[in-house]
Design a protein around this motif. Structure first.
Motif, PDB file in Angstrom:
ATOM      1  N   GLN A 162       1.108  -0.743  -0.344  1.00 51.07           N
ATOM      2  CA  GLN A 162       0.362  -0.097   0.079  1.00 51.07           C
ATOM      3  C   GLN A 162       1.094   1.337  -0.286  1.00 51.07           C
ATOM      4  OE1 GLN A 162      -3.192   0.051   2.962  1.00 51.07           O
ATOM      5  NE2 GLN A 162      -4.083  -1.692   2.626  1.00 51.07           N
ATOM      6  N   LEU A 163       2.013   1.089   0.695  1.00 53.57           N
ATOM      7  CA  LEU A 163       2.944   2.598   1.264  1.00 53.57           C
ATOM      8  C   LEU A 163       3.486   2.345  -0.757  1.00 53.57           C
ATOM      9  CD1 LEU A 163       3.750   4.860   2.266  1.00 53.57           C
ATOM     10  CD2 LEU A 163       6.055   2.806   3.169  1.00 53.57           C
ATOM     11  N   LYS A 164       3.662   1.680  -1.053  1.00 55.37           N
ATOM     12  CA  LYS A 164       5.079   1.772  -2.330  1.00 55.37           C
ATOM     13  C   LYS A 164       3.249   2.409  -3.584  1.00 55.37           C
ATOM     14  CE  LYS A 164       6.965  -0.749  -6.106  1.00 55.37           C
ATOM     15  NZ  LYS A 164       7.501  -1.964  -7.140  1.00 55.37           N
ATOM     16  N   ALA A 165       1.877   1.780  -3.370  1.00 52.80           N
ATOM     17  CA  ALA A 165       1.170   2.282  -4.360  1.00 52.80           C
ATOM     18  C   ALA A 165       0.412   3.962  -4.158  1.00 52.80           C
ATOM     19  CB  ALA A 165      -0.319   1.531  -4.336  1.00 52.80           C
ATOM     20  N   LEU A 166       0.799   4.229  -2.482  1.00 47.98           N
ATOM     21  CA  LEU A 166       0.557   5.504  -2.116  1.00 47.98           C
ATOM     22  C   LEU A 166       1.752   6.454  -2.386  1.00 47.98           C
ATOM     23  CD1 LEU A 166      -0.863   7.583  -0.819  1.00 47.98           C
ATOM     24  CD2 LEU A 166      -0.132   6.577   1.455  1.00 47.98           C
ATOM     25  N   SER A 167       2.768   6.029  -2.297  1.00 48.46           N
ATOM     26  CA  SER A 167       4.020   6.599  -3.255  1.00 48.46           C
ATOM     27  C   SER A 167       4.205   7.161  -4.549  1.00 48.46           C
ATOM     28  CB  SER A 167       5.079   6.515  -2.409  1.00 48.46           C
ATOM     29  OG  SER A 167       5.245   6.030  -1.422  1.00 48.46           O
ATOM     30  N   ALA A 168       3.501   6.001  -5.444  1.00 48.53           N
ATOM     31  CA  ALA A 168       4.288   6.578  -6.804  1.00 48.53           C
ATOM     32  C   ALA A 168       2.177   7.809  -7.103  1.00 48.53           C
ATOM     33  CB  ALA A 168       3.524   4.947  -7.549  1.00 48.53           C
ATOM     34  N   ALA A 169       1.451   7.512  -6.213  1.00 51.04           N
ATOM     35  CA  ALA A 169       0.101   8.360  -6.409  1.00 51.04           C
ATOM     36  C   ALA A 169       0.004   9.966  -5.593  1.00 51.04           C
ATOM     37  CB  ALA A 169      -1.240   7.728  -6.113  1.00 51.04           C
ATOM     38  N   TRP A 170       1.727   9.968  -5.176  1.00 52.33           N
ATOM     39  CA  TRP A 170       1.695  11.267  -4.728  1.00 52.33           C
ATOM     40  C   TRP A 170       2.547  11.899  -5.286  1.00 52.33           C
ATOM     41  CZ3 TRP A 170       1.778  10.833   1.560  1.00 52.33           C
ATOM     42  CH2 TRP A 170       1.114  11.912   2.114  1.00 52.33           C
ATOM     43  N   TYR A 171       3.690  11.113  -4.467  1.00 57.43           N
ATOM     44  CA  TYR A 171       4.875  12.586  -4.857  1.00 57.43           C
ATOM     45  C   TYR A 171       5.722  11.816  -6.405  1.00 57.43           C
ATOM     46  CZ  TYR A 171       7.776   9.344  -2.189  1.00 57.43           C
ATOM     47  OH  TYR A 171       8.342   7.523  -1.375  1.00 57.43           O
ATOM     48  N   GLN A 217       2.105  14.147 -11.404  1.00 54.29           N
ATOM     49  CA  GLN A 217       0.244  14.759 -11.414  1.00 54.29           C
ATOM     50  C   GLN A 217       0.733  15.750 -10.062  1.00 54.29           C
ATOM     51  OE1 GLN A 217       1.667  11.444 -10.047  1.00 54.29           O
ATOM     52  NE2 GLN A 217       2.354  11.608  -8.183  1.00 54.29           N
ATOM     53  N   LEU A 218      -0.574  16.284 -10.418  1.00 56.97           N
ATOM     54  CA  LEU A 218      -0.822  17.164  -9.651  1.00 56.97           C
ATOM     55  C   LEU A 218      -1.994  17.358  -8.590  1.00 56.97           C
ATOM     56  CD1 LEU A 218      -0.352  20.295 -12.015  1.00 56.97           C
ATOM     57  CD2 LEU A 218       1.234  20.212 -10.854  1.00 56.97           C
ATOM     58  N   ALA A 219      -2.574  16.353  -8.634  1.00 62.46           N
ATOM     59  CA  ALA A 219      -3.480  16.445  -7.346  1.00 62.46           C
ATOM     60  C   ALA A 219      -3.276  15.760  -6.552  1.00 62.46           C
ATOM     61  CB  ALA A 219      -4.914  15.895  -8.297  1.00 62.46           C
ATOM     62  N   GLN A 220      -3.391  15.293  -5.262  1.00 60.69           N
ATOM     63  CA  GLN A 220      -3.083  14.839  -4.162  1.00 60.69           C
ATOM     64  C   GLN A 220      -4.018  13.721  -4.240  1.00 60.69           C
ATOM     65  OE1 GLN A 220      -1.009  16.104  -0.827  1.00 60.69           O
ATOM     66  NE2 GLN A 220      -2.214  17.810  -1.702  1.00 60.69           N
ATOM     67  N   ARG A 240       5.220  17.496  -1.698  1.00 60.56           N
ATOM     68  CA  ARG A 240       5.396  16.565  -2.595  1.00 60.56           C
ATOM     69  C   ARG A 240       6.527  16.420  -1.195  1.00 60.56           C
ATOM     70  NH1 ARG A 240       5.271  14.665  -7.923  1.00 60.56           N
ATOM     71  NH2 ARG A 240       4.186  15.836  -8.755  1.00 60.56           N
ATOM     72  N   SER A 241       7.874  17.298  -0.523  1.00 55.03           N
ATOM     73  CA  SER A 241       8.743  17.507   0.198  1.00 55.03           C
ATOM     74  C   SER A 241       7.783  16.613   1.658  1.00 55.03           C
ATOM     75  CB  SER A 241       9.725  18.265   0.265  1.00 55.03           C
ATOM     76  OG  SER A 241       9.095  19.454   1.172  1.00 55.03           O
ATOM     77  N   ASP A 242       7.017  16.868   2.206  1.00 53.01           N
ATOM     78  CA  ASP A 242       6.480  16.565   2.855  1.00 53.01           C
ATOM     79  C   ASP A 242       5.187  14.987   2.850  1.00 53.01           C
ATOM     80  OD1 ASP A 242       6.895  19.029   4.488  1.00 53.01           O
ATOM     81  OD2 ASP A 242       4.474  19.411   4.527  1.00 53.01           O
ATOM     82  N   ALA A 243       5.406  15.144   1.916  1.00 50.50           N
ATOM     83  CA  ALA A 243       4.644  13.304   1.213  1.00 50.50           C
ATOM     84  C   ALA A 243       5.730  12.400   1.455  1.00 50.50           C
ATOM     85  CB  ALA A 243       3.889  13.679   0.396  1.00 50.50           C
ATOM     86  N   TYR A 244       6.655  13.294   0.586  1.00 48.47           N
ATOM     87  CA  TYR A 244       7.693  12.085   1.464  1.00 48.47           C
ATOM     88  C   TYR A 244       8.703  11.561   2.437  1.00 48.47           C
ATOM     89  CZ  TYR A 244      12.456  10.277   0.465  1.00 48.47           C
ATOM     90  OH  TYR A 244      13.793   9.465   0.640  1.00 48.47           O
ATOM     91  N   LYS A 245       8.414  12.836   3.440  1.00 48.41           N
ATOM     92  CA  LYS A 245       9.023  12.624   4.301  1.00 48.41           C
ATOM     93  C   LYS A 245       8.482  11.609   5.231  1.00 48.41           C
ATOM     94  CE  LYS A 245       8.947  16.734   6.982  1.00 48.41           C
ATOM     95  NZ  LYS A 245       8.801  17.882   6.798  1.00 48.41           N
ATOM     96  N   ILE A 246       7.034  12.191   4.871  1.00 47.36           N
ATOM     97  CA  ILE A 246       6.410  11.139   6.013  1.00 47.36           C
ATOM     98  C   ILE A 246       6.044   9.415   5.557  1.00 47.36           C
ATOM     99  CG2 ILE A 246       3.568  11.498   5.122  1.00 47.36           C
ATOM    100  CD1 ILE A 246       2.129  11.220   7.315  1.00 47.36           C
TER     101      ILE A 246
END
Length: 601
Positions: free
Chosen positions: A136-145, A149-152, A505-511
């Motif tokens: 799930q974390l891998k899929a979320l990372s790919a869709a997030w940062y 893509q611009l939409a979160q 993106r940096s906050d998403a990567y960090k968490i």
């Protein structure tokens, strides 16, 4: 650890322990069975999809009429299931005085003591944290940062990390794209008022080329437009955010969270006694003692740090005068570069002072010994907000209202916006990344053949997630710069927009990569942070002295406009209001039916 699996009626947590009591390892993996998850869902006041398709407050007795109530992975998010495990552990209370085998008498469990907290303080429990799901974390990372893509993926963020994290990123996303109108206006004002050329001339000469009173007519008009727009913009943004927040809260099932009498927070201590509200035995701490501690210790210490802010401000003015004189005497490239040194040094000083103060504020909060977690967070937030406002805005207000030096104010704002954002990115992302990449990661090497226990230990080596406090403070300071001073430096919104696009993106990567997965209780909004942001809405911008009185008069009219806008734009969409009323009605009906059923039986 039989108490973990014991039913609630016997004082247990009704959880499942893996691999079980016969295990000799030092890791216990806990999960919750369906019955425990469903009962906790009702206790927390979560809303779930009813068979009619609407979101309803979940009722255990009516569980068969809720969609997917027989499939916990579909019915509850990963974050909700993990938080419920912690919720049950935190609810473990000693039913009588007990002595923990192998530990000194000082570690004796007294009646109503928090068992999990006591075991942690005694060293029996080293740490408790939710586990990452790698897929799930891998899929979320790919869709997030990871992509372009611009939409979160906010629903996925809510499902994996919980509503507190999802609300933060939703507000960050909403606020960032709301910066587009003031950014476009700021670029237009800068271009048509000739502000860019004036700033270039000032940076080359090192001193203002004109006094405030000599500002040109187009520049004054541009400042007034920016001041009016800033106030209207900040009001509309916060009103629209409240609507969006309530929509998300409904969608994520947190609109009707139960208000229940809070248990004492883990760090609370006092003399054991009977709570007058619950009639239970628990630590008690007199309110007057807390008030004395706040008055005699907390207030003076906070005042001391505010005094240090003033000392830094005086040092900044002294340094500014010295480098201006030096530039007048030397008139060289070196002296021109030194013109920005006082601002840089003062910004560094302010950031260091803020870091020290936050640690001191946390210690003061612990010393005040608040019973509820909500009271603890409220007092900590209040302490930090008072200092942050003074630390970040005192110099700017002094320059604007007392020195009345718009060129110096403009230079100071530019330094703050550029240097502070760079410092934040380095301290929040670059340094943690380097530490993780070159120090921590080599010790976390794993393969698919590794036993699960080793993978769990690897997750435990990650640092604990520090929370979103610093992130909200950063956004609040940004919002203050834009709401209060953008008319002085029209490019404020442009710089903030550029920064926030990378911040998402940096906050998403960090968490996702640099910290352990946090436990996150369900929340219905940003909480106290929304009030903090709204505190900046009542002011317009600042302009030169030749239009100061006009700005004051206009501001009173703008306050009236703000009130009208606040009334015209409801906090919640009409359909959300109707859903809330429906949920409250059905909850009352369910409560009545439950009471009738208990009376009949």
């Amino acid at each position: 650890m039989r108490v973990i699996g014991a039913p609630h009626k016997d004082g247990g947590a009704a959880l499942l322990a893996h691999p079980g009591e016969d295990a000799t390892g030092d890791i216990i993996v806990l999960s919750a069975p369906r019955c425990t998850l469903l009962r906790a869902t009702e206790e927390l006041g979560l809303c779930k999809t009813y068979h009619s398709g609407d979101m309803e407050a979940f009722s255990y007795n009516d569980r068969d009429n809720f969609n997917d109530s027989d499939n916990m992975e579909a019915f509850l998010t990963l974050a909700e299931r993990q938080y419920i495990v912690k919720y049950e552990l935190d609810g473990l209370r000693a039913q009588r005085d007990l002595r923990i085998p192998g530990l000194p008498d000082s570690c004796t469990l007294q009646h109503r003591n928090n068992i999990w907290q006591k075991l942690g303080s005694a060293g029996v429990i080293v740490d408790t944290f939710p586990l990452h799901n790698p897929e799930q974390l891998k899929a979320l990372s790919a869709a997030w940062y990871s992509g372009n893509q611009l939409a979160q993926p906010l629903d996925s963020v809510n499902s994996y990390f919980g509503s507190p994290v999802a609300f933060y990123f939703s507000f960050l996303d909403f606020y960032t794209w709301s910066l587009l109108p003031p950014a476009i206006l700021g670029l237009s004002v800068t271009y048509f008022s000739g502000e860019a050329q004036k700033e270039m001339d000032e940076s080359v000469s090192g001193s203002p080329v004109q006094s405030i009173e000599a500002d040109s007519g187009p520049a004054v008009g541009g400042h007034m437009i920016q001041a009016v727009f800033s106030m209207l913009w900040s009001t509309v943004v916060m009103e629209l955010w409240k609507r969006r927040s309530s929509t998300l809260s409904y969608r994520w099932g947190t609109l009707h969270l139960a208000e229940r009498f809070a248990e004492p927070r883990p760090g609370f201590h006092g003399d054991l006694g009977v709570n007058p509200v619950t009639g239970r035995m628990e630590p008690l701490f007199p309110e007057w003692q807390r008030d004395v501690r706040m008055a005699l210790v907390s207030v003076p210490v906070v005042g001391l740090f505010l005094g240090l802010v003033v000392v830094g401000m005086l040092g900044f003015y002294w340094g500014e005068a010295q480098v201006q004189q030096l530039h007048t005497d030397w008139d060289s490239l070196l002296s021109q570069a030194l013109l920005y040194m006082p601002s840089v040094l003062h910004i560094v000083y302010s950031n260091v002072l803020a870091t020290v103060y936050r640690r001191v504020a946390t210690s003061l909060n612990e010393y005040e010994n608040h019973r509820e977690e909500s009271a603890y967070e409220t007092h900590l937030t209040a302490k930090v907000l008072v200092f942050t406002f003074f630390n970040c805005f005192a110099v700017l207000f002094h320059i604007a209202f007392f020195k009345q030096d718009v060129p110096l104010l403009r230079k100071r704002l530019a330094s703050l916006l550029i240097i502070t954002q760079l410092v934040n990115q380095v301290t929040e992302v670059v340094i943690p990344f380097l530490v993780d990449r070159f120090i921590s990661a080599p010790h976390r090497t794993e393969s698919e053949d590794d036993p699960p226990e080793d993978k769990f230990r690897n997750q435990s080596t990650l640092p604990a997630f520090p929370g979103l406090f610093a992130e909200y403070i950063e956004l609040l300071v940004q919002f203050g710069y834009l709401s209060l001073f953008s008319c002085v430096y029209p490019l404020t919104a442009v710089l903030l927009l550029i920064n926030n696009l990378t911040e998402i993106r940096s906050d998403a990567y960090k968490i996702c990569k640099l910290f352990r997965k946090p436990f996150t209780p369900p929340v219905a909004s940003m909480g106290v942070w929304r009030i903090a942001f709204e505190s900046f809405v009542r002011r317009g911008g600042l302009t030169g002295t030749n239009i100061l009185m006009l700005a004051v008069l206009v501001e009173h009219l703008l306050i009236l406009v703000k009130v009208v806008l606040a009334v015209l734009i409801p906090d919640e969409p009409d359909w959300i209001r109707k859903k809330i009323e429906h949920i409250e009605f059905t909850s009352m009906q369910a409560l009545r039916e439950q009471k009738l059923h208990s009376e009949k039986s």
